[in-house]
Each structure stands twice: as C-alpha cells, then as structure tokens.
Design an enzyme around this catalytic site. Sequence first.
Site, PDB file in Angstrom:
ATOM      1  N   THR A 154      45.606 -55.221  38.202  1.00  0.00           N
ATOM      2  CA  THR A 154      45.321 -56.628  37.936  1.00  0.00           C
ATOM      3  C   THR A 154      43.890 -56.747  37.415  1.00  0.00           C
ATOM      4  OG1 THR A 154      44.837 -56.907  40.301  1.00  0.00           O
ATOM      5  CG2 THR A 154      47.018 -57.574  39.532  1.00  0.00           C
ATOM      6  N   LYS A 180      46.082 -49.111  42.716  1.00  0.00           N
ATOM      7  CA  LYS A 180      45.379 -50.209  42.075  1.00  0.00           C
ATOM      8  C   LYS A 180      44.495 -50.876  43.102  1.00  0.00           C
ATOM      9  CE  LYS A 180      46.072 -54.189  42.054  1.00  0.00           C
ATOM     10  NZ  LYS A 180      45.461 -55.395  42.767  1.00  0.00           N
ATOM     11  N   THR A 191      42.935 -55.131  49.270  1.00  0.00           N
ATOM     12  CA  THR A 191      43.867 -55.544  48.217  1.00  0.00           C
ATOM     13  C   THR A 191      44.067 -54.365  47.354  1.00  0.00           C
ATOM     14  OG1 THR A 191      43.166 -57.756  48.076  1.00  0.00           O
ATOM     15  CG2 THR A 191      44.378 -57.022  46.280  1.00  0.00           C
ATOM     16  N   GLU A 277      35.118 -54.891  41.558  1.00  0.00           N
ATOM     17  CA  GLU A 277      34.866 -55.970  40.606  1.00  0.00           C
ATOM     18  C   GLU A 277      33.370 -56.149  40.373  1.00  0.00           C
ATOM     19  OE1 GLU A 277      38.867 -58.631  41.460  1.00  0.00           O
ATOM     20  OE2 GLU A 277      36.999 -59.148  42.489  1.00  0.00           O
ATOM     21  N   ASN A 431      35.183 -63.815  40.338  1.00  0.00           N
ATOM     22  CA  ASN A 431      35.909 -64.482  41.429  1.00  0.00           C
ATOM     23  C   ASN A 431      35.683 -65.982  41.510  1.00  0.00           C
ATOM     24  OD1 ASN A 431      37.403 -62.427  43.256  1.00  0.00           O
ATOM     25  ND2 ASN A 431      35.502 -61.411  42.687  1.00  0.00           N
TER      26      ASN A 431
END
Length: 436
Positions: A154, A180, A191, A277, A431
Amino acid sequence: MADWQEITGGVTAPKGYRAAGITAGLKPSGLPDLALIISDVEAIAAGVFTTSQVKAACVDYCRQRLQAKTSARAILCNAGQANAATGSQGVRDAQESAELLAKELNISPELILLASTGVIGQRIKMDALRSGIPKLVAELSETGSDAAAGAIITTDLVTKSIALETTLHDRPVRIGGIAKGSGMIHPNMATMLAFVTCDAAVSPHLWQQMLSRAADKSFNSITVDGDTSTNDSLIALANGQSRTPAITEMSAEAEKLEAMLTAVCQHLAKAIARDGEGATCLVEVQVTGTHDDLAARQIAKTIAGSSLVKSAIFGRDPNWGRIAAAAGRAGVPFEQENLQIKLGDFLLLKNGQPLQFDRAAASAYLKQAATDYPVVDVVATNNSNDLSGDRSNIKTQRLDNPVIIAVSVGNGHGTGKAWGCDLSYDYVKINAEYTT
C-alpha cells in the site's frame, strides 16, 4: 557463518508453490491489489496475528480456521480495503471471498486463509473481487512471487521478498517470504502482512512454535511509529515437498530450519522498518548485559520506538541523552553506572559517564546511512492508502547500512536487537491526509 544461502524466487522458491498478483480494481490508483499464494498439496499452516482488540474480519477468520484445521492450500490477500470495523457484512465478505476462491480452485473453503490491507472501516469491493478471482487463478505461476509481492503493498515504496536454501538429510530445503508494511508498525505485530512458504515437512505444533519464536525476534522487534494495526498477519505454510524426513520434535535439523525461518522473518522485518513512511535510514539497536534476552529486547524496542531518538537521528544529531532516557524507561532494572552507549564506532557514554567525542564525525555517520535511499515525492490517493506517483526510479533497498546503536547495561548474558527508522517530516505529510 550461516548454514544457508540466499536464492531467488521468493515464496515460489520452495517446491510445490505458485503465486500471482493482479490489478482487480480494488485500489483507485489502478495499481496491483489482489494476490494469491497456493501450495500444490495440503500444507501445514501456522499464524501469528495482531494483538489489537479491534481486528479485521480476515484475522478472526484465519484464527478460527487454524484452530479447527492446521493445514491449508492457499493464501488470498486483497489490498485497498482493510475490511476492519466493518461489522457483520465484513465477516460475510470475508467468508464469500474464501468461497469464491475455493470454487475457482475446486478445493474446500477450509483450506483457504485470508489477509486484507487498506483503510480501516472500508469493506472489500466485492464486485471487483468477484471478477478478479478467475483472472488471479489464471495467472498462477511458479515464478509469480514478485507479482504477488507487488499486489499486497500500500504505502510501501518497495516490495519485500527473500528466499533461503539449506540442506537437511542431504536434500535441499527452502523457505521463501514476501511482506508489506510501511506505517502503523510496532511490536506485538504491526500494519504488516507477511507470508512464508517452506517445503520441509514439520509437525503442526512444532511449526507454530517455530513461527511464534521467529516472530518475537523479527516482526515483534520492529517499530516505525508506535502504532499497531487491526490486520497484522504472519502466515506460514510447510508442504513437505522437499521429501525430507518429517521434523516432529526439536533436533539439530529442527534448530537449523528454525534458524533459517528466523533469518527470513528478520530480513522481511528489517525491510519493513527501512521502508517506514518518510524514513531515510534503517536503525538497529543492539542491547547486551541484561539478565535474559527478553529484557534486552525490551530495552532495544523502547529505544528504537522513541520519537525523540528517531527525531534526533533524522536531524543527524548524536544526542545520546535521548538514548539513555529511553533505556531507563524501558521497565528493565539496571544500575546507571553500568550504562554504556555507542553510536556506530563512537563511544558516547561509558560506566554511566559522558565521554568526549567528535560530534561532527558522529553526525556525518548518521548522514551516510541515508545516502542509499531515494527521496520520492508521493501522496496518498483519495480515500485509499496506496501511493500515487512514478516509482520507476525506486531502487532495491539496502539493509546492510543501518545506523547502529549499541547499548550495554551490565554483565548479564542477555542480548537483544530491535529495528526501526528515523522520524521525518514526510511521515506527517503522508499520514495527515490519509483518507482526505
């Protein structure tokens, strides 16, 4: 020296596995979003899942399946919608997903495990899934691991894949994995999704034990942002197609296989941390001197997860005080006068006393760890957590150049490691507008 070698092939490197990944229309971006891994024969299955009280339908589905039956043939993963906090209809969607695939494969739905990733609160786009499953099955291939790895990501900037091979009873045995994860990453599963395949024959109880221990030393020892998700799933299959004798109890062969399983999980875990991220570097925290390994891992995870430590690393600031403070609040007792902290080759604190060091050189050390990774301007697409933008210049991750923080707290035999990343401005950018 490791008793194995790295090979190509990911989850299709072990014998008897095929995989596929396609674009089914689940993601608004049009990127690949539906993946399948299948064993040619029934395989022993094990899993480790999120500890969150808010769980996706796929997590409850897999837990129930594995409690009732310790074998499986297939893992189906959709990306784009998490199908978490979607009520009874989300449960029915998960069940229908398994039934649709089972019909296409002509196998029992009980042999199918599920995983989902995407925005919490959004159901799977079932119309897209219904039309996509026949296409997905048609694409199954013994070289399909890369396609599957690309279809489960993602906000990831790169895919994560590894395969290792060793020898047991003079026959090759292989373990492959894909994963992932980039945000909402924290110990106790994050996650992240990880799928592991193996062609050894292992008893169900032992395979689950091996996987749980491997998870503690890998996926439960990484952090990006301190958040744990609703969908975290680590699923491992062992199908026995290497034709080696079955491993039913701990032995030299079992230890060798578990060590290789742990190495696969650690590689994937580090790849997730490196791809955090907005991250610019991988951080490895090494802790020694505790009374046991669990305590050492607890200190390591606390340091790796400290927002202040992560911010200092992003700023290339060798601020060892933040490391000391994080170690001190980890909940593990130690004497302050035994604390020692190193940053790379720079000894910053010894016997609880600060030392003189070259701050400019230490800052340069932090900077060099970020030079191997491209900075990409990407934004989350509307109502989805997949990223838009050109990824053609994304390079393969380097995991051999982390920032090393080494901490010693005494003379005990305990050792532990944790992995994380720095905390950059881009984390907030990615985010802040996640669903808008």
